[in-house]
Design a protein around this motif. Structure first.
Motif, short mmCIF file in Angstrom:
data_model
loop_
_atom_site.label_atom_id
_atom_site.label_comp_id
_atom_site.label_asym_id
_atom_site.label_seq_id
_atom_site.Cartn_x
_atom_site.Cartn_y
_atom_site.Cartn_z
N GLU A 80 0.79 -1.25 -0.01
CA GLU A 80 0.04 -0.04 -0.24
C GLU A 80 0.77 1.24 -0.02
O GLU A 80 0.58 2.17 -0.62
N GLU A 81 1.96 1.19 0.82
CA GLU A 81 2.77 2.50 0.96
C GLU A 81 3.42 2.69 -0.48
O GLU A 81 3.80 3.81 -1.00
N GLN A 82 4.18 1.34 -0.97
CA GLN A 82 4.79 1.44 -2.23
C GLN A 82 3.79 2.14 -3.23
O GLN A 82 4.27 2.72 -4.17
N LEU A 83 2.53 1.56 -3.25
CA LEU A 83 1.56 2.17 -4.63
C LEU A 83 1.59 3.66 -4.42
O LEU A 83 1.36 4.31 -5.24
N ASP A 86 4.44 5.35 -5.84
CA ASP A 86 4.80 4.96 -7.06
C ASP A 86 3.57 6.11 -7.50
O ASP A 86 3.96 6.78 -8.76
N LEU A 87 2.33 6.14 -7.15
CA LEU A 87 1.42 7.34 -7.53
C LEU A 87 1.81 8.71 -7.20
O LEU A 87 1.65 9.42 -8.45
N LYS A 88 2.49 8.75 -6.53
CA LYS A 88 2.77 10.39 -6.21
C LYS A 88 4.18 10.59 -7.18
O LYS A 88 3.99 11.40 -7.80
N ASN A 89 5.14 9.61 -7.25
CA ASN A 89 6.01 9.84 -8.56
C ASN A 89 5.55 9.94 -9.91
O ASN A 89 6.14 10.77 -10.62
#
Length: 97
Positions: A80-83, A86-89
């Motif tokens: 969840e944190e990685q997603l 990734d969305l922020k980037n």
């Protein structure tokens, strides 16, 4: 990009993150390719060479993972944190004109 502009916009960190991510992807690919090559060779000498290279590729992958975790750029145990990251980037990349 000018270093001052990179610093002021925060892109210097993103640039480092992009480079680290690219290196991590390359390390993963190397591990996969060496593992496949080990299973395909019939020469004991070549197999031993490939196994040594595979071990080095695994070490490189581990170093990159640890570096990126330490920088809070990679969360392999928290999908969840990685997603979210990734969305922020991706949003940041889309806003670059």
């Amino acid at each position: 990009m000018n270093r001052m502009i990179e610093y002021l916009t925060g892109m210097n960190v993103l640039t480092d993150q992009v480079i680290a991510t690219d290196l991590l992807i390359a390390a993963k690919s190397g591990v996969r390719n060496y593992a496949m090559a080990v299973t395909e060779t019939t020469s004991p000498e070549i197999r031993q060479t490939l196994i040594r290279q595979l071990d080095e590729a695994i070490d490189m992958h581990e170093q990159m993972v640890n570096y990126m975790i330490g920088k809070d750029w990679y969360h392999p145990w928290d999908a969840e944190e990685q997603l979210r990251l990734d969305l922020k980037n991706a949003e940041t990349a889309l806003n670059l004109h």
